[in-house]
Design a protein around this motif. Structure first.
Motif, mmCIF file in Angstrom:
data_model
loop_
_atom_site.group_PDB
_atom_site.id
_atom_site.type_symbol
_atom_site.label_atom_id
_atom_site.label_comp_id
_atom_site.label_asym_id
_atom_site.label_seq_id
_atom_site.Cartn_x
_atom_site.Cartn_y
_atom_site.Cartn_z
ATOM 1 N N ILE A 383 0.832 -1.201 0.000
ATOM 2 C CA ILE A 383 0.000 0.000 0.000
ATOM 3 C C ILE A 383 0.867 1.252 0.000
ATOM 4 O O ILE A 383 0.560 2.242 -0.665
ATOM 5 C CB ILE A 383 -0.939 -0.004 1.230
ATOM 6 N N PHE A 384 1.961 1.197 0.735
ATOM 7 C CA PHE A 384 2.851 2.345 0.841
ATOM 8 C C PHE A 384 4.048 2.179 -0.077
ATOM 9 O O PHE A 384 4.184 1.173 -0.786
ATOM 10 C CB PHE A 384 3.309 2.521 2.296
ATOM 11 N N SER A 385 4.945 3.147 -0.043
ATOM 12 C CA SER A 385 6.153 3.095 -0.859
ATOM 13 C C SER A 385 7.097 2.026 -0.340
ATOM 14 O O SER A 385 6.908 1.482 0.752
ATOM 15 C CB SER A 385 6.854 4.455 -0.839
ATOM 16 N N GLY A 386 8.135 1.735 -1.119
ATOM 17 C CA GLY A 386 9.066 0.672 -0.750
ATOM 18 C C GLY A 386 9.731 0.898 0.588
ATOM 19 O O GLY A 386 9.810 -0.015 1.420
ATOM 20 N N SER A 387 10.231 2.111 0.848
ATOM 21 C CA SER A 387 10.915 2.389 2.113
ATOM 22 C C SER A 387 9.943 2.326 3.293
ATOM 23 O O SER A 387 10.280 1.835 4.374
ATOM 24 C CB SER A 387 11.582 3.759 2.064
ATOM 25 N N ALA A 388 8.714 2.810 3.095
ATOM 26 C CA ALA A 388 7.710 2.763 4.167
ATOM 27 C C ALA A 388 7.320 1.325 4.472
ATOM 28 O O ALA A 388 7.154 0.948 5.642
ATOM 29 C CB ALA A 388 6.481 3.574 3.765
ATOM 30 N N ASN A 389 7.161 0.505 3.443
ATOM 31 C CA ASN A 389 6.857 -0.906 3.647
ATOM 32 C C ASN A 389 7.974 -1.609 4.394
ATOM 33 O O ASN A 389 7.729 -2.473 5.245
ATOM 34 C CB ASN A 389 6.608 -1.599 2.308
ATOM 35 N N LEU A 390 9.212 -1.244 4.057
ATOM 36 C CA LEU A 390 10.366 -1.853 4.715
ATOM 37 C C LEU A 390 10.358 -1.530 6.205
ATOM 38 O O LEU A 390 10.523 -2.415 7.044
ATOM 39 C CB LEU A 390 11.652 -1.363 4.059
ATOM 40 N N ARG A 391 10.147 -0.258 6.528
ATOM 41 C CA ARG A 391 10.123 0.145 7.940
ATOM 42 C C ARG A 391 8.957 -0.512 8.678
ATOM 43 O O ARG A 391 9.082 -0.939 9.830
ATOM 44 C CB ARG A 391 10.036 1.667 8.048
ATOM 45 N N LEU A 392 7.821 -0.607 8.009
ATOM 46 C CA LEU A 392 6.646 -1.219 8.618
ATOM 47 C C LEU A 392 6.864 -2.707 8.862
ATOM 48 O O LEU A 392 6.473 -3.252 9.905
ATOM 49 C CB LEU A 392 5.432 -1.008 7.715
ATOM 50 N N SER A 393 7.512 -3.377 7.914
ATOM 51 C CA SER A 393 7.764 -4.813 8.037
ATOM 52 C C SER A 393 8.736 -5.108 9.175
ATOM 53 O O SER A 393 8.471 -5.961 10.033
ATOM 54 C CB SER A 393 8.307 -5.369 6.721
ATOM 55 N N VAL A 394 9.854 -4.389 9.183
ATOM 56 C CA VAL A 394 10.856 -4.609 10.226
ATOM 57 C C VAL A 394 10.311 -4.184 11.587
ATOM 58 O O VAL A 394 10.477 -4.882 12.594
ATOM 59 C CB VAL A 394 12.154 -3.854 9.893
ATOM 60 N N GLY A 395 9.631 -3.036 11.624
ATOM 61 C CA GLY A 395 9.048 -2.574 12.880
ATOM 62 C C GLY A 395 8.001 -3.532 13.400
ATOM 63 O O GLY A 395 7.909 -3.796 14.606
ATOM 64 N N GLY A 396 7.182 -4.087 12.498
ATOM 65 C CA GLY A 396 6.172 -5.053 12.908
ATOM 66 C C GLY A 396 6.786 -6.310 13.488
ATOM 67 O O GLY A 396 6.294 -6.859 14.480
ATOM 68 N N MET A 397 7.898 -6.777 12.887
ATOM 69 C CA MET A 397 8.562 -7.979 13.391
ATOM 70 C C MET A 397 9.140 -7.736 14.777
ATOM 71 O O MET A 397 9.003 -8.572 15.688
ATOM 72 C CB MET A 397 9.661 -8.424 12.431
ATOM 73 N N LEU A 398 9.771 -6.578 14.975
ATOM 74 C CA LEU A 398 10.357 -6.261 16.276
ATOM 75 C C LEU A 398 9.265 -6.068 17.331
ATOM 76 O O LEU A 398 9.422 -6.498 18.484
ATOM 77 C CB LEU A 398 11.225 -5.005 16.172
ATOM 78 N N LEU A 399 8.143 -5.430 16.954
ATOM 79 C CA LEU A 399 7.033 -5.268 17.879
ATOM 80 C C LEU A 399 6.439 -6.618 18.249
ATOM 81 O O LEU A 399 6.061 -6.852 19.405
ATOM 82 C CB LEU A 399 5.960 -4.378 17.254
ATOM 83 N N PHE A 400 6.387 -7.520 17.293
ATOM 84 C CA PHE A 400 5.875 -8.861 17.534
ATOM 85 C C PHE A 400 6.720 -9.583 18.580
ATOM 86 O O PHE A 400 6.196 -10.174 19.528
ATOM 87 C CB PHE A 400 5.865 -9.638 16.222
ATOM 88 N N VAL A 401 8.032 -9.516 18.423
ATOM 89 C CA VAL A 401 8.932 -10.166 19.376
ATOM 90 C C VAL A 401 8.824 -9.520 20.753
ATOM 91 O O VAL A 401 8.813 -10.201 21.782
ATOM 92 C CB VAL A 401 10.381 -10.122 18.857
ATOM 93 N N LEU A 402 8.737 -8.175 20.783
ATOM 94 C CA LEU A 402 8.644 -7.460 22.058
ATOM 95 C C LEU A 402 7.384 -7.846 22.821
ATOM 96 O O LEU A 402 7.434 -8.170 24.017
ATOM 97 C CB LEU A 402 8.655 -5.951 21.803
ATOM 98 N N THR A 403 6.243 -7.821 22.145
ATOM 99 C CA THR A 403 4.987 -8.142 22.834
ATOM 100 C C THR A 403 4.927 -9.615 23.235
ATOM 101 O O THR A 403 4.349 -9.964 24.262
ATOM 102 C CB THR A 403 3.781 -7.779 21.950
ATOM 103 N N PHE A 404 5.547 -10.487 22.440
ATOM 104 C CA PHE A 404 5.643 -11.901 22.834
ATOM 105 C C PHE A 404 6.427 -12.043 24.130
ATOM 106 O O PHE A 404 6.019 -12.771 25.044
ATOM 107 C CB PHE A 404 6.313 -12.707 21.725
ATOM 108 N N ALA A 405 7.549 -11.352 24.212
ATOM 109 C CA ALA A 405 8.406 -11.457 25.393
ATOM 110 C C ALA A 405 7.747 -10.898 26.646
ATOM 111 O O ALA A 405 8.099 -11.281 27.760
ATOM 112 C CB ALA A 405 9.734 -10.720 25.139
ATOM 113 N N LEU A 406 6.759 -10.012 26.480
ATOM 114 C CA LEU A 406 6.084 -9.416 27.628
ATOM 115 C C LEU A 406 5.079 -10.355 28.283
ATOM 116 O O LEU A 406 4.696 -10.131 29.436
ATOM 117 C CB LEU A 406 5.366 -8.126 27.201
ATOM 118 N N GLY A 407 4.619 -11.385 27.578
ATOM 119 C CA GLY A 407 3.612 -12.236 28.190
ATOM 120 C C GLY A 407 3.511 -13.633 27.633
ATOM 121 O O GLY A 407 3.633 -14.615 28.368
ATOM 122 N N ALA A 408 3.291 -13.759 26.327
ATOM 123 C CA ALA A 408 3.076 -15.077 25.727
ATOM 124 C C ALA A 408 4.306 -15.963 25.841
ATOM 125 O O ALA A 408 4.190 -17.191 25.793
ATOM 126 C CB ALA A 408 2.675 -14.922 24.258
#
Length: 497
Positions: A383-408
């Motif tokens: 949906i977004f430009s290449g650089s925005a998609n890249l930041r969203l993808s990497v940021g989403g992966m890091l957020l996923f790991v962070l929230t997993f480590a907080l509880g699950a």
């Protein structure tokens, strides 16, 4: 939160001034106890009765977490090294063979997990730790010296059996040697150790990009903490719960004094007398875990572990290098970021576990993971430009790991050790962990193929859906265990005979 041993003074109902169990006499001052139960406030009790020392059990807990460190290390050891392993052993380009290198370890873990309850109840917690270290040393040595895919798979299978035995025994041991007021904190140590193991594996694997044989060093390195676990456990305490259930009363007292101090031995023995039946430890049958009064808690534990794996977390850990490379991010930088975020989240969870409670952390974690997977879906849709998609993808992966480590990540193992009754705890934990390993195996085996077949949008949407389902399930079925005695938790979940 007051210590578990202090809870015995106002929670334990005494029918007489003396109780006799297995030849051991417990003398109680009934009037004194009744005065405490009826006339003292909670704050008065806190002032008058101190918690046992948190320092005494700490060295034993740290030794036990070496098994969790090894668990994390072997999960991550093939992350950066898988490409060089496939090139040297001649299966480069085969996603099925690469998936087998990951998943054969998980198949061995399933086998080790299935028998972990019977082993830990039969041999004791200390000997179980030592037994899990042995196949890890043998399997890692086989993997480090092999010249064929078959040898690698056999070595990974051996390592897996140790991996399957270690985590449930660690969860049991840590909960059984920890004072109640720090049980959540110490229970989080196993997750932190797992994160450290993952990060160390990723760091050690960095030179594999330039040295095609470096992966052998990575496998050899894992034999050092495995040997330390086997040696140091010889000097660690045995679980007093296990000793008491075996009828070894004198040894139970010795280990309780070693863990909590002499003043806490008598109340702890009184606590054991109402919750642990030494004559029933060998009477637990597998069928009891699948139907009857214990089925509810076993089912809850199994479903929580299933959702933990269906969230897609181990797909991130196993194949993050592949995902980062496809996004144009150097895999070593991406993996270091994942390791730092994972450890940071686990440390925060350790601090919050005995303050906010297990249920709130679990709910927040699964909800955050669903949101993070949503970011991955948006990034994959272009949906977004290449650089925005890249930041969203990497940021989403890091957020996923962070929230997993907080509880699950840290909560399920700790929660199970609290909600499972002492009589069935080890064997029920084995059943729940077996569900974990079955799903883990198929995620590791099929992730790359599903990513190619379904595409990231559909696959990440499936993972997000499971996370949202977990939120609903936890909200309806999981009780909060923070601040409650093990007897209160058991009464809330287990119907009377």
């Amino acid at each position: 939160m007051r210590g578990r041993t202090s809870e015995t003074f106002y929670m334990h109902k005494r029918a007489s001034s003396k109780e006799h169990l297995n030849g051991y006499d417990y003398d109680y001052d009934y009037d004194y106890d009744r005065e405490r139960m009826l006339g003292y406030s909670q704050s008065d009790l806190s002032k008058d009765i101190s918690n046992p020392s948190w320092k005494r059990p700490l060295p034993h807990v740290l030794v036990a977490t070496l098994s969790s460190f090894l668990f994390g290390y072997h999960l991550g050891v093939v992350n950066d090294t898988l490409e060089s392993i496939s090139l040297e052993l001649g299966f480069s380009g085969s996603t099925l063979a690469e998936g087998l290198v990951v998943s054969t370890c998980l198949a061995g873990a399933l086998l080790g997990s299935i028998f972990s309850g019977w082993i830990s109840d039969g041999l004791g917690r200390r000997r179980s730790f030592q037994l899990c270290a042995l196949p890890m040393i043998i399997g890692a040595s086989m993997s480090a010296t092999t010249s064929s895919l078959e040898g690698m798979l056999l070595g990974r299978f051996f390592v897996g059996t140790g991996m399957g035995l270690g985590p449930p025994v660690a969860a049991l041991y840590v909960s059984e040697v920890s004072p109640a007021f720090v049980r959540g904190t110490y229970g989080s140590f196993t997750q932190i150790a797992t994160c450290l193991g993952l990060m160390v594996a990723l760091l050690i694997g960095i030179p594999a990009k330039n040295d095609p044989s470096w992966w052998r060093v990575c496998f050899w390195a894992s034999t050092i903490p495995a040997a330390l676990l086997a040696i140091l456990m010889e000097f660690s305490t045995e679980s007093p719960h296990w000793l008491f259930k075996r009828g070894r009363i004198a040894q139970t007292e010795v280990e309780l004094e070693r863990l909590f101090g002499a003043l806490h031995v008598k109340p702890a023995m009184a606590e054991f007398s109402k919750s642990d039946r030494a004559d029933e430890v060998d009477a637990v049958k597998f069928s009891e875990l699948l139907h009857g009064r214990h089925f509810k808690v076993v089912f809850i534990g199994s479903v929580i572990f299933a959702f933990q794996q269906l969230s897609g977390i181990n797909a991130v850990f196993y194949f993050s290098s592949t995902v980062f490379r496809s996004a144009g991010v150097p895999s070593d930088i991406g993996n270091i970021c994942i390791g730092v975020v994972n450890i940071s989240g686990s440390i925060v969870a350790m601090i919050l576990m005995d303050r906010l409670g297990r249920k709130l952390l679990l709910l927040s974690s699964f909800l955050g993971m669903a949101m993070a997977m949503g970011f991955q879906v948006i990034a994959a849709s272009d949906i977004f430009s290449g650089s925005a998609n890249l930041r969203l993808s990497v940021g989403g992966m890091l957020l996923f790991v962070l929230t997993f480590a907080l509880g699950a990540g840290p909560v399920p193992g700790l929660l199970l050790s609290e909600i499972l009754p002492s009589r069935i705890r080890a064997k029920a934990m084995a059943v729940c962990m077996s569900i974990h390993w079955v799903i883990n195996f198929f995620v590791g085996l099929l992730f790359l193929n599903l990513l190619e077949t379904l595409g990231p949008q559909i696959l990440y949407t499936i993972f997000a859906t499971f996370c949202l389902m977990a939120v609903v399930y936890v909200k309806k079925n999981v009780v909060e265990t923070k601040g409650k005695s093990l007897q209160e938790i058991e009464m809330a979940l287990i119907p009377a005979d």
